[in-house]
Scaffold this motif. Structure first.
Motif, PDB file in Angstrom:
ATOM      1  N   ARG A  64      85.965  72.437  15.831  1.00 34.25           N
ATOM      2  CA  ARG A  64      86.744  72.967  14.905  1.00 34.25           C
ATOM      3  C   ARG A  64      86.785  74.554  15.045  1.00 34.25           C
ATOM      4  O   ARG A  64      87.865  75.041  14.658  1.00 34.25           O
TER       5      ARG A  64
ATOM      6  N   TYR B 208      90.128  75.667  16.500  1.00 35.52           N
ATOM      7  CA  TYR B 208      91.398  75.442  15.938  1.00 35.52           C
ATOM      8  C   TYR B 208      91.942  76.712  15.421  1.00 35.52           C
ATOM      9  O   TYR B 208      91.431  77.736  15.152  1.00 35.52           O
TER      10      TYR B 208
ATOM     11  N   ARG C 139      94.853  78.625  13.080  1.00 35.63           N
ATOM     12  CA  ARG C 139      95.601  78.230  11.821  1.00 35.63           C
ATOM     13  C   ARG C 139      96.826  78.158  11.698  1.00 35.63           C
ATOM     14  O   ARG C 139      97.576  77.887  11.071  1.00 35.63           O
TER      15      ARG C 139
ATOM     16  N   SER D 100      98.716  74.821  11.255  1.00 34.38           N
ATOM     17  CA  SER D 100      99.027  74.455   9.852  1.00 34.38           C
ATOM     18  C   SER D 100     100.643  74.659   9.489  1.00 34.38           C
ATOM     19  O   SER D 100     101.092  75.541  10.045  1.00 34.38           O
TER      20      SER D 100
ATOM     21  N   PRO E  17      92.992  71.649   9.778  1.00 33.41           N
ATOM     22  CA  PRO E  17      91.442  71.587  10.435  1.00 33.41           C
ATOM     23  C   PRO E  17      90.759  70.432  10.476  1.00 33.41           C
ATOM     24  O   PRO E  17      90.116  70.164  11.533  1.00 33.41           O
ATOM     25  N   TRP E  18      90.701  69.381   9.414  1.00 33.44           N
ATOM     26  CA  TRP E  18      90.113  68.162   9.510  1.00 33.44           C
ATOM     27  C   TRP E  18      90.707  67.205  10.426  1.00 33.44           C
ATOM     28  O   TRP E  18      90.282  66.360  10.738  1.00 33.44           O
TER      29      TRP E  18
ATOM     30  N   TRP F 272      91.716  68.173  13.517  1.00 35.06           N
ATOM     31  CA  TRP F 272      91.453  68.652  14.890  1.00 35.06           C
ATOM     32  C   TRP F 272      90.347  67.925  15.442  1.00 35.06           C
ATOM     33  O   TRP F 272      89.220  67.481  15.084  1.00 35.06           O
TER      34      TRP F 272
END
Length: 205
Positions: A60, A63, A65, A68, A73-74, A76
């Motif tokens: 993570r 990742y 931003r 989005s 993120p969850w 990924w």
């Protein structure tokens, strides 16, 4: 690299007889004969893309931003680039005009798209379709950014037998020890050993 993989898939899709799509490298070796590999893949109810949620810096932590809200993120995921897809999912990957542009724009520097694009894409779009494992065995036990490489003398009968049936996994809802169809990274000088052991261990004629 992901763009090259999508181009390979697009070209392979032009042949309507192609039902499954498998990415291999020059250091891959088959662990079973062609009829066994073909039957294993063509009769599978899943596709084989490794996909897992890693909370650390190499998971993570990569990742971006800017992805989005299309990719949260969850959502990924990380995994090996050595994929196996059926025709429908291969076509969906080639047609993707939402997630691939985001990866192309934002997944740079310490972000490696070949380790994240397909696992994340399938997790979001087709979470039930992937077996979340690869059919390619790779040894990461020594740590570092690259997997272990195997030379000629490391290819033994016992090692090959273990690769062919030394782990447990699920295939079409049943537990099996036949999990990997291929293995890597084997150096060119190991070929003579494979040729020597193939008839006895792997059933090659």
């Amino acid at each position: 690299m992901v763009e090259a993989e999508r181009r390979l898939l697009a070209h392979a899709l032009l042949d309507r007889s192609n039902a499954r799509f498998l990415l291999l490298s020059e250091s891959h070796v088959p662990l079973f004969d062609f009829p066994t590999v073909y039957s294993y893949l063509i009769n599978s109810t899943k596709v084989y893309v490794e996909s897992y949620d890693e909370l650390g810096g190499t998971g993570r932590g990569r990742y971006k931003r800017g992805m989005s809200p299309a990719v949260a993120p969850w959502q990924w995921r990380k995994g090996s680039q050595w994929f196996e897809l059926d025709r429908a999912l291969a076509a969906d990957v080639v047609a993707d005009d939402i997630y691939f542009p985001l990866f192309k724009r934002f997944c740079k520097r310490n972000c490696y798209a070949d380790e994240h694009y397909l696992p994340t894409f399938l997790h979001i779009r087709h979470p039930a379709r992937a077996a979340k494992r690869s059919v390619t065995w790779v040894d990461w036990s020594h740590g570092g950014p690259h997997p272990s490489r195997f030379t000629r003398m490391e290819v033994t009968v016992d090692f090959l037998r273990w690769l062919r049936g030394g782990t447990m996994c699920e295939y079409n809802g049943r537990t099996t020890t036949v999990c990997f169809m291929f293995a890597r990274k084997f150096l060119p000088n190991s070929l003579t050993r494979f040729i020597r052991f193939a008839p006895k261990v792997m059933g090659f004629g």
